[in-house]
Design an enzyme around this catalytic site. Sequence first.
Site, mmCIF file in Angstrom:
data_model
loop_
_atom_site.group_PDB
_atom_site.id
_atom_site.type_symbol
_atom_site.label_atom_id
_atom_site.label_comp_id
_atom_site.label_asym_id
_atom_site.label_seq_id
_atom_site.Cartn_x
_atom_site.Cartn_y
_atom_site.Cartn_z
ATOM 1 N N HIS A 1 36.212 32.894 48.424
ATOM 2 C CA HIS A 1 35.857 31.768 49.281
ATOM 3 C C HIS A 1 35.788 30.502 48.461
ATOM 4 O O HIS A 1 35.345 30.528 47.311
ATOM 5 C CB HIS A 1 34.506 32.003 49.986
ATOM 6 C CG HIS A 1 34.363 31.195 51.210
ATOM 7 N ND1 HIS A 1 33.876 29.912 51.184
ATOM 8 C CD2 HIS A 1 34.707 31.451 52.498
ATOM 9 C CE1 HIS A 1 33.902 29.423 52.415
ATOM 10 N NE2 HIS A 1 34.396 30.334 53.233
ATOM 11 N N ASP B 1 36.014 37.562 57.128
ATOM 12 C CA ASP B 1 37.155 38.268 57.696
ATOM 13 C C ASP B 1 37.257 39.730 57.284
ATOM 14 O O ASP B 1 38.029 40.476 57.879
ATOM 15 C CB ASP B 1 38.456 37.549 57.304
ATOM 16 C CG ASP B 1 38.578 36.221 58.027
ATOM 17 O OD1 ASP B 1 38.311 36.206 59.229
ATOM 18 O OD2 ASP B 1 38.905 35.222 57.377
HETATM 19 N N1 COA Z 1 42.303 38.399 46.064
HETATM 20 C C1 COA Z 1 42.646 38.331 44.752
HETATM 21 N N2 COA Z 1 42.468 37.234 44.010
HETATM 22 C C2 COA Z 1 41.910 36.177 44.601
HETATM 23 C C3 COA Z 1 41.511 36.180 45.942
HETATM 24 C C4 COA Z 1 41.724 37.355 46.681
HETATM 25 N N3 COA Z 1 41.378 37.437 47.962
HETATM 26 N N4 COA Z 1 40.957 35.003 46.269
HETATM 27 C C5 COA Z 1 41.021 34.257 45.164
HETATM 28 N N5 COA Z 1 41.594 34.968 44.162
HETATM 29 C C6 COA Z 1 41.845 34.505 42.811
HETATM 30 C C7 COA Z 1 43.075 33.608 42.788
HETATM 31 O O1 COA Z 1 44.260 34.334 42.587
HETATM 32 C C8 COA Z 1 42.740 32.687 41.648
HETATM 33 O O2 COA Z 1 42.944 33.367 40.455
HETATM 34 P P1 COA Z 1 43.602 32.648 39.190
HETATM 35 O O3 COA Z 1 42.630 31.571 38.826
HETATM 36 O O4 COA Z 1 43.742 33.737 38.197
HETATM 37 O O5 COA Z 1 44.927 32.095 39.673
HETATM 38 C C9 COA Z 1 41.242 32.477 41.790
HETATM 39 O O6 COA Z 1 40.753 33.667 42.423
HETATM 40 C C10 COA Z 1 40.871 31.262 42.631
HETATM 41 O O7 COA Z 1 41.476 31.410 43.918
HETATM 42 P P2 COA Z 1 42.053 30.239 44.786
HETATM 43 O O8 COA Z 1 43.070 30.766 45.748
HETATM 44 O O9 COA Z 1 42.486 29.097 43.921
HETATM 45 O O10 COA Z 1 40.758 29.802 45.560
HETATM 46 P P3 COA Z 1 40.685 28.774 46.751
HETATM 47 O O11 COA Z 1 39.321 28.239 46.747
HETATM 48 O O12 COA Z 1 41.814 27.820 46.731
HETATM 49 O O13 COA Z 1 40.943 29.702 48.041
HETATM 50 C C11 COA Z 1 40.621 31.372 49.632
HETATM 51 C C12 COA Z 1 39.952 30.315 48.759
HETATM 52 C C13 COA Z 1 39.620 31.888 50.642
HETATM 53 C C14 COA Z 1 41.797 30.750 50.395
HETATM 54 C C15 COA Z 1 41.111 32.519 48.714
HETATM 55 O O14 COA Z 1 40.008 33.167 48.118
HETATM 56 C C16 COA Z 1 41.983 33.504 49.448
HETATM 57 O O15 COA Z 1 43.191 33.290 49.567
HETATM 58 N N6 COA Z 1 41.386 34.616 49.992
HETATM 59 C C17 COA Z 1 42.124 35.562 50.747
HETATM 60 C C18 COA Z 1 42.333 35.034 52.158
HETATM 61 C C19 COA Z 1 41.072 35.086 52.977
HETATM 62 O O16 COA Z 1 40.359 36.064 52.983
HETATM 63 N N7 COA Z 1 40.828 33.985 53.707
HETATM 64 C C20 COA Z 1 39.682 33.871 54.576
HETATM 65 C C21 COA Z 1 38.714 32.836 54.094
HETATM 66 S S1 COA Z 1 37.231 32.833 55.048
#
Ligand code: COA
Length: 375
Positions: free
Chosen positions: A266, A317
């Site tokens: 998140h 989710d």
């Molecule tokens: N599974 C595996 N790795 C994850 C992850 C997940 N669900 N969520 C984040 N990470 C990792 C990223 O790969 C990144 O790693 P890195 O620094 O080695 O590249 C790091 O954690 C930071 O993630 P990032 O995508 O930059 O965070 P964000 O703040 O931009 O995005 C979300 C937040 C929620 C979009 C992201 O955690 C995600 O895509 N989650 C899965 C989708 C989801 O469940 N969405 C519902 C949100 S309520």
Amino acid sequence: MAAPVEIYEGAVDKGLEGVVACTTGISSIVDATLCFRGYTIEDLAAKSTFEEVTYLLWNDRLPTADELKAFRKELGANQTLAPELVKQLQTLPTKGVHPMAWLRTAVSMLALWDADSQKLDPASQKQIGTRLTAKMGSLVALFDRIRNGKPLIAANPEKSLAWNFLHMVFGKEPDAEIVRMFDVCLILHADHELNCSAFSARVTASSLSDIYSAITSAVGTLKGPLHGGANEQVMLMLKRIGNMEQTVTFIKDALANKEKVMGFGHRVYKNGDPRAKILRKMSEDITKKIGEPHWYQMSAMIDDTVQKEKGLLPNVDFYSATVYYSMGIPIDLYTPIFAVSRISGWMAHIYEQATNNRIYRPRGKWVGKEGLKHP
Ligand code: COA
């Protein structure tokens, strides 16, 4: 060659991380505590209803018993869709169409049947909000019935939005315990500070466009798998894994391949999402109730593995997927259900934006070519 002006040189906050874009009094997130208008989500999930929470989000206070009765009556009466609109919606394709794409179109079409759709004064905005909130569940259920060739079911104005949604989808009187669980799911998803779709609704509203346009933007934004679309992906992943023996290996392989595990991580919560804790318990209870506890057990194994391997915690989710699955809801309706609830938060944000509006217009840092001449 002219140098870029100074404003282009500022730091870029990719994804607007940490940027405070507006003031808000709707919902707050402090560490792992989520509050709507000052009430914790745990308190509301235990004692409130979706209708009461919607009133709270829109009015900054809980309703009196009479106010709640009147609000429920208004919502109840507004669930019905105009026959002419239904006729038009029946002509839309459903085969191979994602329900969120259909819903986005349906919300936009709804405006054409609302004579007040262009009005922006506060009283009209509230009326449009009530109409939209009441109709969102009817639209999602209608889509499901149309695609399955089933006869349409009229909403019962005396019953709650949760009861009606389940009744319209399944065509039979829903179990009271399931209705309460579903109502709690609607409460948990109702708002979430400046999430991607609420921000999108506010951006559209900030140009003084109409409410239907703002909600159409929000539905399109919620559809993405990084936002509301994750719940559906969680269940598809569980089905793909298939059994408990494969679970840990599947997740470890996915992480090793740098794949994202849907339902984890998140932007704001770093110490856990309080909604996930409530949903985890609900998932455990309901999967047991339907005699399929393995869905919860697999989820718990994934939860442990992702925490150990990546230090990431589940978000709203993750456990909602097995809760909806146990209710028998088709998997591709999970994200539309999110919209059935989040409409209440979107409307609260649109009202709040209108009271203190300034058009959103950030800048982009120039990294393109400069000074070219057409030959
Ligand atoms: N599974 C595996 N790795 C994850 C992850 C997940 N669900 N969520 C984040 N990470 C990792 C990223 O790969 C990144 O790693 P890195 O620094 O080695 O590249 C790091 O954690 C930071 O993630 P990032 O995508 O930059 O965070 P964000 O703040 O931009 O995005 C979300 C937040 C929620 C979009 C992201 O955690 C995600 O895509 N989650 C899965 C989708 C989801 O469940 N969405 C519902 C949100 S309520």
